[in-house]
Design an enzyme around this catalytic site. Sequence first.
Site, short mmCIF file in Angstrom:
data_model
loop_
_atom_site.label_atom_id
_atom_site.label_comp_id
_atom_site.label_asym_id
_atom_site.label_seq_id
_atom_site.Cartn_x
_atom_site.Cartn_y
_atom_site.Cartn_z
N GLU A 96 0.81 -1.23 0.00
CA GLU A 96 0.00 0.00 0.00
C GLU A 96 0.84 1.27 0.00
OE1 GLU A 96 -2.60 0.43 3.41
OE2 GLU A 96 -3.44 2.31 2.68
N LYS B 265 -2.93 -2.40 -2.52
CA LYS B 265 -3.94 -1.49 -1.94
C LYS B 265 -3.63 -0.08 -2.43
CE LYS B 265 -6.06 -0.19 2.43
NZ LYS B 265 -6.63 -0.65 3.67
O1 LIG Z 1 -3.63 4.49 11.46
P1 LIG Z 1 -2.85 4.55 10.23
O2 LIG Z 1 -1.62 3.74 10.29
O3 LIG Z 1 -2.57 5.93 9.82
O4 LIG Z 1 -3.74 3.93 9.06
C1 LIG Z 1 -4.79 4.64 8.52
C2 LIG Z 1 -5.70 3.79 7.67
O5 LIG Z 1 -5.31 3.84 6.33
C3 LIG Z 1 -5.79 2.65 5.66
O6 LIG Z 1 -4.69 2.00 5.13
C4 LIG Z 1 -6.76 3.08 4.57
O7 LIG Z 1 -7.87 3.69 5.20
P2 LIG Z 1 -8.96 4.51 4.41
O8 LIG Z 1 -9.74 3.53 3.59
O9 LIG Z 1 -9.78 5.17 5.45
O10 LIG Z 1 -8.22 5.50 3.56
C5 LIG Z 1 -6.42 1.78 6.74
O11 LIG Z 1 -6.21 0.42 6.51
C6 LIG Z 1 -5.79 2.32 7.97
O12 LIG Z 1 -6.58 2.08 9.08
#
Ligand SMILES: O=P(O)(O)OC[C@H]1O[C@](O)(COP(=O)(O)O)[C@@H](O)[C@@H]1O
Length: 423
Positions: free
Chosen positions: A224, A266
């Site tokens: 990701e 992702k």
């Molecule tokens: O807490 P972190 O490490 O900033 O992660 C933020 C979030 O970003 C993601 O990768 C993507 O989230 P969104 O779909 O809300 O953009 C989630 O899996 C994760 O919870």
Amino acid sequence: MQGWCWSWLMEAMIGRWCHQRWKIMGRGAKKPFLVQFLRFLPNYQQMNLLILGNKHGLKSIASPGHGILAIDESNATCGKRLASIGLDNTEVNRQAYRQLLLTTPGLGEYISGAILFEETLYQSTTDGKKFVDCLRDENIVPGIKVDKGLVPLPGSNNESWCQGLDGLASRSAEYYKQGARFAKWRTVVSIPCGPSALAVKEAAWGLARYAGISQDNGLMPIVEPEILLDGDHPIERTLEVAERVWAEVFYYLAENNVMFEGILLKPSMVTPGAEHKEKASPDTIAKYTLTMLKRRVPPAVPGIMFLSGGQSEMEATLNLNAMNQSANPWHVSFSYARALQNSVLKTWQGSPENVEAAQKALLARAKANSLAQLGSYSANDESDEAKKGMFVSSSQGGQILGVVMVVAVVEEDGEGAGNVEGG
Ligand SMILES: O=P(O)(O)OC[C@H]1O[C@](O)(COP(=O)(O)O)[C@@H](O)[C@@H]1O
């Protein structure tokens, strides 16, 4: 059985056996030459893929009408979600919220994998049932966020890099024992900050090293590199940056001998910057995103599981639906956090009486995205809440201020440090 078939089977079995022996000898042992050599035999790789695919749930994650529920928010990010409904960021509140999500009856009909934060992987319900067992009962594969968050990248244009490679092999082995079967590593790239060549290279190299280590420890990696929504640039600029980032990610994945058949991606969707004067329609977003992916992602990769990145629940679902209007070389689905959870949080409000209604809200979102994965979603019945965007500029609590904030969080929390995201 035909001769080639025997040779395939023998080569694969010997390769697998040698690799297992080496694992039993302990991580500190030097990898025997034979093992190193066998890794490059095509049949051994295929065998490994079959094992990864069948035993570790790859096939079931990328299956029609299914996607991933991302609830791996670090404690800092989870705190923001809880604060939005007036709750304190305590372990008890995080557990109550994750319990609501993970015990939703019927969730497995639409969700095939759930990404957990480390705390959740080791947590149980208030009745003492392990969360991983709640998932297994619904035929959902448990996954684990393994990165340790973002910190400032010295020498860059106010950009960040993602920590977590130190000790990753032993942590991954422990996560596997606890029931995780796939992993996730999120790093970010900012368009308004450049992105600099250094930041892109660092993001790609970190993702590739992580992916190799995960596969070596039996976890299927989700890759990701989030390209943040921040900025006033047009969609063409996002396309350009996304192509550059993914080219570099695949270059380093190959350099690290990562098996493409054993990863999921992702990505962010290709959209205009959040502050751009014109919005793009779902069809335009689908066209640009699929163009970028077809140019950069080999068909060997089984699945593309998008993040939502601050889009409203409805937008994220509409865009996914638009991408599934014709056949794609990969399973094109969702791995949303905010776009699956916003209505749930708003319905729950931290009150036990609202748990059932909040679980219904989660099922409704999961079903909508399941339909979008199949290309047959309609937005006619969507609520006003589902139409609300969730983007918050990174400069208001992330990227720029975040440099200071992140350090503070590491010291206080020691876990899942900073984040640069729209929330
Ligand atoms: O807490 P972190 O490490 O900033 O992660 C933020 C979030 O970003 C993601 O990768 C993507 O989230 P969104 O779909 O809300 O953009 C989630 O899996 C994760 O919870």
